[in-house]
Design a protein around this motif. Structure first.
Motif, PDB file in Angstrom:
ATOM      1  N   PHE A 230      22.493  -6.166 -40.012  1.00  0.00           N
ATOM      2  CA  PHE A 230      22.090  -4.822 -39.607  1.00  0.00           C
ATOM      3  C   PHE A 230      21.871  -3.954 -40.855  1.00  0.00           C
ATOM      4  N   ARG A 231      20.911  -3.064 -40.763  1.00  0.00           N
ATOM      5  CA  ARG A 231      20.683  -2.060 -41.798  1.00  0.00           C
ATOM      6  C   ARG A 231      20.394  -0.724 -41.119  1.00  0.00           C
ATOM      7  N   LEU A 232      20.875   0.354 -41.728  1.00  0.00           N
ATOM      8  CA  LEU A 232      20.666   1.690 -41.183  1.00  0.00           C
ATOM      9  C   LEU A 232      19.393   2.280 -41.786  1.00  0.00           C
ATOM     10  N   TYR A 233      18.448   2.635 -40.923  1.00  0.00           N
ATOM     11  CA  TYR A 233      17.191   3.254 -41.368  1.00  0.00           C
ATOM     12  C   TYR A 233      17.253   4.757 -41.148  1.00  0.00           C
ATOM     13  N   ARG A 234      16.818   5.507 -42.179  1.00  0.00           N
ATOM     14  CA  ARG A 234      16.701   6.961 -42.073  1.00  0.00           C
ATOM     15  C   ARG A 234      15.302   7.355 -42.539  1.00  0.00           C
ATOM     16  N   ASN A 235      14.687   8.292 -41.848  1.00  0.00           N
ATOM     17  CA  ASN A 235      13.319   8.681 -42.191  1.00  0.00           C
ATOM     18  C   ASN A 235      13.299   9.518 -43.472  1.00  0.00           C
ATOM     19  N   LYS A 236      12.085   9.793 -43.949  1.00  0.00           N
ATOM     20  CA  LYS A 236      11.938  10.509 -45.215  1.00  0.00           C
ATOM     21  C   LYS A 236      12.566  11.891 -45.169  1.00  0.00           C
ATOM     22  N   LYS A 237      12.366  12.588 -44.054  1.00  0.00           N
ATOM     23  CA  LYS A 237      12.885  13.947 -43.939  1.00  0.00           C
ATOM     24  C   LYS A 237      14.399  13.961 -44.039  1.00  0.00           C
ATOM     25  N   GLU A 238      15.064  13.028 -43.392  1.00  0.00           N
ATOM     26  CA  GLU A 238      16.517  12.963 -43.436  1.00  0.00           C
ATOM     27  C   GLU A 238      17.003  12.620 -44.843  1.00  0.00           C
ATOM     28  N   CYS A 239      16.315  11.710 -45.508  1.00  0.00           N
ATOM     29  CA  CYS A 239      16.712  11.331 -46.865  1.00  0.00           C
ATOM     30  C   CYS A 239      16.539  12.488 -47.844  1.00  0.00           C
TER      31      CYS A 239
ATOM     32  N   LYS B 142      16.639  15.627 -47.085  1.00  0.00           N
ATOM     33  CA  LYS B 142      17.635  16.638 -46.746  1.00  0.00           C
ATOM     34  C   LYS B 142      18.978  16.322 -47.384  1.00  0.00           C
ATOM     35  N   ARG B 143      19.337  15.049 -47.470  1.00  0.00           N
ATOM     36  CA  ARG B 143      20.641  14.653 -47.979  1.00  0.00           C
ATOM     37  C   ARG B 143      20.587  14.148 -49.416  1.00  0.00           C
ATOM     38  N   GLY B 144      19.383  14.202 -50.027  1.00  0.00           N
ATOM     39  CA  GLY B 144      19.265  13.772 -51.413  1.00  0.00           C
ATOM     40  C   GLY B 144      19.477  12.294 -51.621  1.00  0.00           C
ATOM     41  N   GLN B 145      19.103  11.499 -50.644  1.00  0.00           N
ATOM     42  CA  GLN B 145      19.271  10.055 -50.710  1.00  0.00           C
ATOM     43  C   GLN B 145      17.915   9.371 -50.887  1.00  0.00           C
TER      44      GLN B 145
END
Length: 305
Positions: free
Chosen positions: A14-23, A25-28
């Protein structure tokens, strides 16, 4: 599986995917789904060095991120009808000086091959998605440079006589694979969709209200591994015991194979006698259950023999 005629997909990574906007926002750092998928494929291939591995992907994942430099596995996937194809370069095409050519002459796109009456359709009988059907196809050996680089593979154009799509196009990184094997292997990808349906409808995979980081990261693996362990537990002899007996359904007399709902029902019958929520209890009652199940399975196998 001994209790079913279809293929089963079992989640293992499993891998956790986060979209560009979320990344942002959190500086990731942002990572595409295909990057995460390739990471998991590399891990799985590394575990299975002594086995033949096929990686089956739909058009969203069948690209250079997944296929570029992949060793120890053969990718079979769906590609676009307008994919650019080239032949492998011949010795006569190589320059005497300068960089060597990595691509040969330009070949017709799959959609043009589909329309070309000079290249006749071939037919074969194939059992796909549980039913035997006549497949009309055309095939060539070519490079798909954008997705697979200089590797030569087999392209299969299949005529679709039902639905909105006129054709499906598949690419196999192994040019020696037979067409029927390519189509059969790709059809097994449907087990992924069945797995997602079972996870969501029967185990609440998409209904979690987790918000904290640890809960979000653990929820999907926990549900996925629970699914995998239940299926393997059921296959390990439980399927032939009274625990697996399906309910009587007079309107469903043609049923022959077990579904995940049957697996879940068998597990509920076992867990019913284990008071796992009582604080005074520990894992001893689960050990007793294990011994009882082992005896039940042994007696069922003896009766079958």
């Amino acid at each position: 599986m001994p209790f079913s005629s279809r293929r089963w997909a079992l989640p293992v990574l499993f891998r956790l995917y986060r979209n560009k906007k979320e990344c942002e926002k959190r500086g990731q750092p942002y990572r595409k789904k295909t990057d995460l998928g390739r990471e998991m494929v590399d891990l799985a291939v590394g575990w299975l060095t002594a086995r033949k591995v096929d990686v089956v992907a739909d058009s969203a994942y069948c690209n250079d991120t997944l296929m570029g430099g992949l060793k120890g596995a053969t990718v079979i996937g769906a590609i676009r009808p307008d994919a650019v194809l080239t032949a492998a370069p011949t010795k006569a095409e190589q320059k005497k000086t300068g960089r060597r050519r990595v691509r040969g002459k330009l070949l017709p796109k799959p959609e043009h091959i589909f329309e070309d009456a000079r290249k006749p359709w071939q037919t074969m009988k194939a059992t796909l998605y549980g039913r035997t059907t006549t497949v009309h196809y055309k095939t060539i050996v070519a490079q798909w440079y954008r997705g697979a680089g200089i590797q030569v593979g087999r392209v299969v154009i299949v005529r679709v006589d039902e639905g909105k799509l006129r054709m499906r196009v598949f690419f196999c990184a192994d040019a020696e694979r037979e067409v029927d094997d390519i189509l059969l292997t790709y059809s097994w990808r449907w087990s992924l969709e069945v797995c997602f349906k079972d996870l969501k409808q029967l185990l609440g995979f998409a209904d979690s209200s987790a918000r904290k980081q640890e809960a979000v990261e653990r929820m999907a693996p926990f549900v996925g591994y629970a699914y995998t362990m239940l299926v393997l537990w059921f296959a390990d002899g439980i399927w032939c015991t009274p625990l697996a007996a399906p309910p009587i359904r007079p309107w469903y007399p043609h049923r022959k194979h077990a579904s995940f709902a049957d697996i879940l029902r068998a597990a509920q019958r076992v867990i019913h006698s284990a008071d796992v929520l009582d604080p005074a209890r520990d894992s001893d009652n689960l050990h007793h259950l294990r011994d009882d199940l082992r005896n039940l399975r042994t007696s069922a196998e003896s009766r079958a023999a």
